[in-house]
Design a protein around this motif. Structure first.
Motif, PDB file in Angstrom:
ATOM      1  N   TRP A 173      37.499  24.722  32.662  1.00  0.00           N
ATOM      2  CA  TRP A 173      37.562  24.521  34.106  1.00  0.00           C
ATOM      3  C   TRP A 173      38.222  25.726  34.761  1.00  0.00           C
ATOM      4  O   TRP A 173      39.271  26.186  34.319  1.00  0.00           O
ATOM      5  CB  TRP A 173      38.339  23.251  34.437  1.00  0.00           C
ATOM      6  N   LEU A 174      37.599  26.227  35.803  1.00  0.00           N
ATOM      7  CA  LEU A 174      38.112  27.403  36.504  1.00  0.00           C
ATOM      8  C   LEU A 174      39.281  27.017  37.395  1.00  0.00           C
ATOM      9  O   LEU A 174      39.130  26.218  38.320  1.00  0.00           O
ATOM     10  CB  LEU A 174      36.991  28.026  37.349  1.00  0.00           C
ATOM     11  N   SER A 175      40.440  27.597  37.121  1.00  0.00           N
ATOM     12  CA  SER A 175      41.616  27.360  37.964  1.00  0.00           C
ATOM     13  C   SER A 175      41.724  28.488  38.986  1.00  0.00           C
ATOM     14  O   SER A 175      41.136  29.564  38.818  1.00  0.00           O
ATOM     15  CB  SER A 175      42.885  27.313  37.111  1.00  0.00           C
ATOM     16  N   SER A 176      42.485  28.257  40.042  1.00  0.00           N
ATOM     17  CA  SER A 176      42.662  29.298  41.058  1.00  0.00           C
ATOM     18  C   SER A 176      43.361  30.518  40.459  1.00  0.00           C
ATOM     19  O   SER A 176      43.057  31.659  40.817  1.00  0.00           O
ATOM     20  CB  SER A 176      43.465  28.755  42.244  1.00  0.00           C
ATOM     21  N   ARG A 177      44.262  30.264  39.505  1.00  0.00           N
ATOM     22  CA  ARG A 177      44.965  31.380  38.845  1.00  0.00           C
ATOM     23  C   ARG A 177      43.978  32.198  38.022  1.00  0.00           C
ATOM     24  O   ARG A 177      43.992  33.436  38.061  1.00  0.00           O
ATOM     25  CB  ARG A 177      46.080  30.842  37.951  1.00  0.00           C
ATOM     26  N   ASP A 178      43.116  31.522  37.271  1.00  0.00           N
ATOM     27  CA  ASP A 178      42.122  32.232  36.469  1.00  0.00           C
ATOM     28  C   ASP A 178      41.190  33.043  37.358  1.00  0.00           C
ATOM     29  O   ASP A 178      40.832  34.184  37.040  1.00  0.00           O
ATOM     30  CB  ASP A 178      41.295  31.248  35.636  1.00  0.00           C
ATOM     31  N   ALA A 179      40.772  32.449  38.472  1.00  0.00           N
ATOM     32  CA  ALA A 179      39.869  33.145  39.389  1.00  0.00           C
ATOM     33  C   ALA A 179      40.515  34.423  39.912  1.00  0.00           C
ATOM     34  O   ALA A 179      39.873  35.483  39.981  1.00  0.00           O
ATOM     35  CB  ALA A 179      39.482  32.236  40.542  1.00  0.00           C
ATOM     36  N   ASP A 180      41.799  34.354  40.253  1.00  0.00           N
ATOM     37  CA  ASP A 180      42.521  35.533  40.748  1.00  0.00           C
ATOM     38  C   ASP A 180      42.627  36.607  39.667  1.00  0.00           C
ATOM     39  O   ASP A 180      42.392  37.791  39.924  1.00  0.00           O
ATOM     40  CB  ASP A 180      43.922  35.140  41.225  1.00  0.00           C
ATOM     41  N   LEU A 181      42.977  36.190  38.457  1.00  0.00           N
ATOM     42  CA  LEU A 181      43.142  37.152  37.363  1.00  0.00           C
ATOM     43  C   LEU A 181      41.818  37.809  36.984  1.00  0.00           C
ATOM     44  O   LEU A 181      41.781  38.993  36.640  1.00  0.00           O
ATOM     45  CB  LEU A 181      43.743  36.451  36.136  1.00  0.00           C
ATOM     46  N   LEU A 182      40.738  37.035  37.042  1.00  0.00           N
ATOM     47  CA  LEU A 182      39.432  37.552  36.652  1.00  0.00           C
ATOM     48  C   LEU A 182      38.754  38.340  37.766  1.00  0.00           C
ATOM     49  O   LEU A 182      37.833  39.117  37.503  1.00  0.00           O
ATOM     50  CB  LEU A 182      38.520  36.394  36.239  1.00  0.00           C
ATOM     51  N   GLY A 183      39.205  38.153  38.985  1.00  0.00           N
ATOM     52  CA  GLY A 183      38.569  38.844  40.100  1.00  0.00           C
ATOM     53  C   GLY A 183      37.343  38.118  40.630  1.00  0.00           C
ATOM     54  O   GLY A 183      36.444  38.740  41.196  1.00  0.00           O
ATOM     55  N   ILE A 184      37.298  36.788  40.444  1.00  0.00           N
ATOM     56  CA  ILE A 184      36.217  35.984  41.016  1.00  0.00           C
ATOM     57  C   ILE A 184      36.657  35.548  42.410  1.00  0.00           C
ATOM     58  O   ILE A 184      37.575  34.740  42.558  1.00  0.00           O
ATOM     59  CB  ILE A 184      35.912  34.744  40.156  1.00  0.00           C
ATOM     60  N   ASP A 185      36.029  36.098  43.433  1.00  0.00           N
ATOM     61  CA  ASP A 185      36.410  35.776  44.808  1.00  0.00           C
ATOM     62  C   ASP A 185      36.011  34.343  45.151  1.00  0.00           C
ATOM     63  O   ASP A 185      34.835  33.984  45.077  1.00  0.00           O
ATOM     64  CB  ASP A 185      35.732  36.745  45.779  1.00  0.00           C
ATOM     65  N   VAL A 186      36.994  33.546  45.500  1.00  0.00           N
ATOM     66  CA  VAL A 186      36.771  32.143  45.849  1.00  0.00           C
ATOM     67  C   VAL A 186      37.467  31.859  47.179  1.00  0.00           C
ATOM     68  O   VAL A 186      38.595  32.295  47.403  1.00  0.00           O
ATOM     69  CB  VAL A 186      37.337  31.204  44.753  1.00  0.00           C
ATOM     70  N   VAL A 187      36.775  31.147  48.049  1.00  0.00           N
ATOM     71  CA  VAL A 187      37.364  30.720  49.313  1.00  0.00           C
ATOM     72  C   VAL A 187      37.592  29.216  49.235  1.00  0.00           C
ATOM     73  O   VAL A 187      36.650  28.455  48.991  1.00  0.00           O
ATOM     74  CB  VAL A 187      36.438  31.042  50.503  1.00  0.00           C
ATOM     75  N   VAL A 188      38.832  28.797  49.387  1.00  0.00           N
ATOM     76  CA  VAL A 188      39.157  27.366  49.371  1.00  0.00           C
ATOM     77  C   VAL A 188      39.048  26.830  50.793  1.00  0.00           C
ATOM     78  O   VAL A 188      39.767  27.263  51.697  1.00  0.00           O
ATOM     79  CB  VAL A 188      40.568  27.111  48.802  1.00  0.00           C
ATOM     80  N   SER A 189      38.113  25.898  50.983  1.00  0.00           N
ATOM     81  CA  SER A 189      37.881  25.346  52.318  1.00  0.00           C
ATOM     82  C   SER A 189      37.115  24.038  52.189  1.00  0.00           C
ATOM     83  O   SER A 189      36.275  23.892  51.298  1.00  0.00           O
ATOM     84  CB  SER A 189      37.078  26.341  53.165  1.00  0.00           C
ATOM     85  N   ASP A 190      37.371  23.090  53.081  1.00  0.00           N
ATOM     86  CA  ASP A 190      36.601  21.852  53.046  1.00  0.00           C
ATOM     87  C   ASP A 190      35.293  22.043  53.813  1.00  0.00           C
ATOM     88  O   ASP A 190      35.051  23.073  54.441  1.00  0.00           O
ATOM     89  CB  ASP A 190      37.399  20.672  53.596  1.00  0.00           C
ATOM     90  N   GLU A 191      34.435  21.042  53.765  1.00  0.00           N
ATOM     91  CA  GLU A 191      33.099  21.157  54.355  1.00  0.00           C
ATOM     92  C   GLU A 191      33.142  21.434  55.856  1.00  0.00           C
ATOM     93  O   GLU A 191      32.256  22.096  56.402  1.00  0.00           O
ATOM     94  CB  GLU A 191      32.294  19.888  54.081  1.00  0.00           C
ATOM     95  N   HIS A 192      34.183  20.949  56.533  1.00  0.00           N
ATOM     96  CA  HIS A 192      34.263  21.115  57.983  1.00  0.00           C
ATOM     97  C   HIS A 192      34.471  22.576  58.379  1.00  0.00           C
ATOM     98  O   HIS A 192      34.157  22.970  59.498  1.00  0.00           O
ATOM     99  CB  HIS A 192      35.405  20.262  58.550  1.00  0.00           C
ATOM    100  N   GLU A 193      35.007  23.396  57.447  1.00  0.00           N
ATOM    101  CA  GLU A 193      35.297  24.794  57.760  1.00  0.00           C
ATOM    102  C   GLU A 193      34.308  25.758  57.129  1.00  0.00           C
ATOM    103  O   GLU A 193      34.460  26.973  57.234  1.00  0.00           O
ATOM    104  CB  GLU A 193      36.718  25.141  57.273  1.00  0.00           C
ATOM    105  N   GLU A 194      33.278  25.245  56.460  1.00  0.00           N
ATOM    106  CA  GLU A 194      32.332  26.113  55.759  1.00  0.00           C
ATOM    107  C   GLU A 194      31.641  27.096  56.702  1.00  0.00           C
ATOM    108  O   GLU A 194      31.403  28.257  56.352  1.00  0.00           O
ATOM    109  CB  GLU A 194      31.272  25.270  55.042  1.00  0.00           C
TER     110      GLU A 194
END
Length: 339
Positions: A173-194
């Motif tokens: 499972w991809l964690s936010s920490r793993d994403a940061d370390l790996l350089g996978i750009d992820v935006v955390v947002s709910d559907e209302h802010e997409e």
């Protein structure tokens, strides 16, 4: 600059693999103004992916505007479906989002989005490709396709290793920490802010076109090699002499050019009648500044004067370097089925 240079130099130059569930995913489109090519649309994919979903998805997105979000809610399914849907997503410049769970082949499709959006409670997971639902042992050919696809998205070897680190029966499972370390750009947002996220993070269209042109040139080069060497003994042997590197990773073993030539010579003498049909939709190319990797699936047939015949389906894998000259440095593959 590197992309354009590679493209210029190169120009000079599963479904049977992973059997998915029998029920297709539910794919629907809402919002937007597809007729004018403007506005924003939502494509919702829910449930297990199967091979038939590839064509269905491509047909449904034909007229959708670039500012489209593909929402994914799937435990996975067919490997080829995830990869091909992902390739269609990146070619269209769509964003991807997950509100619940997206795993296995679904996670591969999610990686193709720009931006990649996750709700605070979303889970995205990866694991090694496996041979079939009945044989969940690792598939080397399947993982080669995954590696080429992920590299083609612009990710490095560290990310390829990460997403293929869990066993076929396990999940990473991809964690936010793993994403940061790996350089996978992820935006955390709910559907209302997409919508606002999509407006701020629309990808650079010029860069995407350059990468696509280089990959297409690489794929066309390998397709021409496969076709010409299949139907001509002379081409097959001259290709080894003129284009192969002095040492080649040949079906998992490091061989000299002379050893590869000898193996090709034995093959063309044993099977003088040969045919091949490339499955164009499965061919994936990924390129760096001086190196390209191309994988895909094809149907083959061979025969000889004694009436002996064989046929089947296989994965092919080629790697080549481009500098002042072009040299094939690796060739491999795996037979998926024999008829």
């Amino acid at each position: 600059m590197g992309v354009n240079r590679s493209c210029l130099q190169i120009s000079i130059l599963l479904a049977a693999l992973i059997s998915g569930p029998s029920f297709a995913a539910d794919i629907s489109v809402s919002g937007g103004n597809s007729g004018s090519g403007t506005g924003k649309s939502i494509v919702q994919i829910t449930g297990d992916m199967v091979e038939d979903d590839i064509l269905k998805f491509k047909q449904m997105i034909k007229s959708l505007p670039p500012q489209t979000i593909v929402r994914l809610d799937s435990p996975g399914g067919n490997l080829l479906a995830g990869i091909e849907i992902g390739k269609a997503i990146v070619a269209s410049g769509f964003a991807t989002s997950v509100s619940n769970i997206c795993a296995s082949s679904c996670a591969l499709a999610w990686l193709a989005g720009k931006p990649r959006i996750l709700s605070p409670s979303a889970k995205v997971g990866f694991h090694l490709a496996y041979k079939s639902n009945l044989d969940k042992t690792e598939s080397g050919a399947g993982n080669a396709l995954v590696g080429a696809y992920v590299s083609g998205l612009g990710f490095g070897e560290n990310i390829v290793r990460y997403i293929t680190s869990a066993a076929p029966t396990d999940i990473q499972w991809l964690s936010s920490r793993d994403a940061d370390l790996l350089g996978i750009d992820v935006v955390v947002s709910d559907e209302h802010e997409e919508r606002s996220v999509l407006q701020k993070n629309h990808p650079n269209g010029e860069e995407a076109v350059g990468v696509a042109e280089t990959a297409k040139a690489a794929a066309d080069f390998i397709k021409s090699i496969i076709i010409s060497t299949t139907y001509s003994d002379t081409e097959a042997l001259e290709t080894v002499e003129n284009i192969y590197a002095d040492n080649i990773l040949y079906f998992g073993e490091l061989k000299s050019k002379a050893e590869v030539y000898s193996d090709k010579l034995k093959y063309v003498r044993r099977w003088p009648f040969r045919s091949v049909s490339l499955r164009s939709d499965t061919i994936t190319a990924s390129c760096g500044l001086f190196r390209c990797k191309v994988t895909g699936i094809y149907d083959w047939g061979v025969g000889n004067a004694k009436g002996h015949k064989k046929s089947g389906t296989a994965v092919f894998i080629y790697e080549f370097e481009v500098s002042d000259t072009l040299r094939i440095t690796a060739e491999g593959g795996e037979v998926l089925s024999r008829n």
